[in-house]
Design an enzyme around this catalytic site. Structure first.
Site, short mmCIF file in Angstrom:
data_model
loop_
_atom_site.label_atom_id
_atom_site.label_comp_id
_atom_site.label_asym_id
_atom_site.label_seq_id
_atom_site.Cartn_x
_atom_site.Cartn_y
_atom_site.Cartn_z
N TYR A 191 4.94 60.24 61.02
CA TYR A 191 6.54 59.94 60.02
C TYR A 191 7.19 59.72 61.00
O TYR A 191 8.51 59.25 60.69
CB TYR A 191 6.60 61.99 59.76
CG TYR A 191 7.71 62.07 59.19
CD1 TYR A 191 7.45 62.02 57.88
CD2 TYR A 191 8.69 63.09 59.60
CE1 TYR A 191 8.52 62.23 56.76
CE2 TYR A 191 9.89 62.84 58.26
CZ TYR A 191 10.12 62.42 57.48
OH TYR A 191 10.55 63.16 56.67
N LYS B 187 9.95 56.50 59.62
CA LYS B 187 10.71 56.55 59.25
C LYS B 187 11.98 56.05 60.50
O LYS B 187 13.23 55.38 60.11
CB LYS B 187 11.76 58.33 59.84
CG LYS B 187 11.19 59.27 58.75
CD LYS B 187 11.21 58.53 56.74
CE LYS B 187 10.97 59.60 55.77
NZ LYS B 187 11.47 59.03 54.75
P1 NAP Z 1 8.85 66.34 48.28
O1 NAP Z 1 9.52 67.84 47.72
O2 NAP Z 1 7.66 66.57 49.18
O3 NAP Z 1 8.65 65.24 47.32
C1 NAP Z 1 7.99 63.70 47.26
C2 NAP Z 1 7.88 63.30 45.90
O4 NAP Z 1 7.73 61.83 46.55
C3 NAP Z 1 7.47 63.58 45.36
O5 NAP Z 1 7.77 63.08 43.81
C4 NAP Z 1 5.84 63.25 44.89
O6 NAP Z 1 5.61 62.85 43.84
C5 NAP Z 1 7.07 61.15 45.79
N1 NAP Z 1 5.48 60.60 46.16
C6 NAP Z 1 4.25 61.32 47.18
N2 NAP Z 1 3.68 59.64 47.90
C7 NAP Z 1 3.98 59.02 46.78
C8 NAP Z 1 3.78 57.80 45.95
N3 NAP Z 1 2.76 57.07 47.06
N4 NAP Z 1 4.44 57.04 45.58
C9 NAP Z 1 5.15 57.89 44.67
N5 NAP Z 1 6.02 58.49 45.03
C10 NAP Z 1 5.05 59.54 45.61
O7 NAP Z 1 9.75 66.04 49.18
P2 NAP Z 1 11.11 65.88 49.63
O8 NAP Z 1 11.86 67.19 50.87
O9 NAP Z 1 11.84 66.00 48.41
O10 NAP Z 1 11.76 64.48 50.44
C11 NAP Z 1 12.35 62.90 50.32
C12 NAP Z 1 12.81 62.25 51.30
O11 NAP Z 1 13.15 62.81 51.71
C13 NAP Z 1 11.46 62.15 51.76
O12 NAP Z 1 11.09 60.65 52.30
C14 NAP Z 1 11.76 62.43 53.17
O13 NAP Z 1 10.58 62.06 54.22
C15 NAP Z 1 12.72 62.38 53.08
N6 NAP Z 1 13.16 63.36 54.19
C16 NAP Z 1 12.73 64.87 53.86
C17 NAP Z 1 13.53 65.96 54.65
C18 NAP Z 1 13.36 67.44 54.28
O14 NAP Z 1 14.52 68.55 55.60
N7 NAP Z 1 13.08 67.49 53.06
C19 NAP Z 1 14.64 65.41 55.87
C20 NAP Z 1 14.75 64.12 56.31
C21 NAP Z 1 14.44 63.11 54.98
P3 NAP Z 1 4.68 63.83 43.06
O15 NAP Z 1 6.19 64.75 43.00
O16 NAP Z 1 4.30 63.27 42.51
O17 NAP Z 1 3.42 64.47 44.57
#
Ligand code: NAP
Length: 247
Positions: free
Chosen positions: A155, A159
């Site tokens: 990861y 990133k």
């Molecule tokens: P999440 O709740 O797990 O949601 C992930 C989203 O990505 C879902 O809409 C999922 O679609 C979609 N997805 C997964 N694989 C995909 C693919 N191959 N093609 C198209 N869509 C895909 O994640 P989140 O926490 O909101 O995170 C969103 C972004 O922020 C990510 O890039 C994550 O790395 C980054 N981020 C998150 C955090 C945190 O603390 N949460 C911190 C830093 C960065 P489905 O619903 O259809 O599965």
């Protein structure tokens, strides 16, 4: 409404941070395309919420790591809206584990979706922006890509790769008036972070000077700014939304 008449694509817009971004862009007047891979019902809910706000919405199921799918996706958006102004590369996954136990497929699937997906969407949607000679691309990286994290080598590599990709794209696309920036969120409350153990969550809390976890809307607020003309002189930057966790 600062994004009236703009067309935005949000990858991974069905849940979590992507959902909050899609809704906030719509509140500012943008038409929004929500991409996802499996959550049909959740994507439909976001579409309904956007339409209730009075904006246009489209849902599009496509795996961002598949080049053919992304190319078709970009053509579908062009056909429906005629253009794209804003691309938010938000789709991402985790497959955590220590390197000594990490399988090659777990390393590669995270790189493919998080990093290659950002490259492919930037390439195909960037092509449409180039024709318009304007656009905004916002890539969602992570503080983990800056500082590393034990148990998240795949990861963190994806990133960190997004940060290098953002800076290179910013230089390549600048002459066409396309701005590309990255956001590095810290700990944001979503399904992705729900999976973490209580011990890991407690360690995160101790490392956050503001003392609390972020909300998806904290990231979405910055996406709106980076998608608007207020940020026209900002490109190639990585901005943290992390309560001061990394400085
Ligand atoms: P999440 O709740 O797990 O949601 C992930 C989203 O990505 C879902 O809409 C999922 O679609 C979609 N997805 C997964 N694989 C995909 C693919 N191959 N093609 C198209 N869509 C895909 O994640 P989140 O926490 O909101 O995170 C969103 C972004 O922020 C990510 O890039 C994550 O790395 C980054 N981020 C998150 C955090 C945190 O603390 N949460 C911190 C830093 C960065 P489905 O619903 O259809 O599965």
């Amino acid at each position: 409404m600062i994004l009236q008449d703009q067309v935005a694509v949000v990858t991974g817009g069905s849940r979590g941070i992507g959902r909050a971004i899609a809704l906030m862009l719509a509140k500012e007047g943008a038409s929004v395309v929500i991409n996802y891979t499996s959550s049909d019902d959740k994507a439909k809910e976001v579409q309904n919420e956007i339409e209730a706000l009075g904006s246009r919405a489209m849902i599009y199921k496509a795996d961002v790591s598949n080049e053919k799918s992304v190319e078709e996706f970009s053509k579908a958006v062009k056909k429906e809206f005629g253009k794209i102004d804003i691309l938010v590369n938000n789709a991402g996954i985790t497959r955590d584990g220590l390197v000594m136990r990490m399988k090659e497929e777990d390393f590669m699937s995270v790189i493919e979706i998080n990093l290659k997906g950002t490259f492919l969407c930037s390439k195909y949607f960037g092509k449409l922006m180039m024709k318009e000679r304007k656009g905004k691309i916002v890539n969602i990286s992570s503080v983990v890509g800056v500082m590393g994290n034990a148990g998240q080598a795949n990861y963190a590599a994806s990133k960190a790769g997004i940060i290098g990709l953002t800076k290179s794209l910013a230089k390549e696309f600048a002459s066409r008036k396309i701005n590309i920036n990255a956001i590095a969120p810290g700990f944001i409350e979503t399904e992705m972070t729900k999976k973490l153990s209580e011990e890991v969550k407690e360690n995160y809390s101790k490392a956050i000077p503001l003392g609390y976890y972020g909300k998806p809307e904290d990231v979405a607020n910055l996406v709106v700014f980076l998608s608007s003309s207020s940020s026209n002189y900002i490109t190639g930057q990585v901005i943290h939304v992390d309560g001061g966790m990394v400085m």
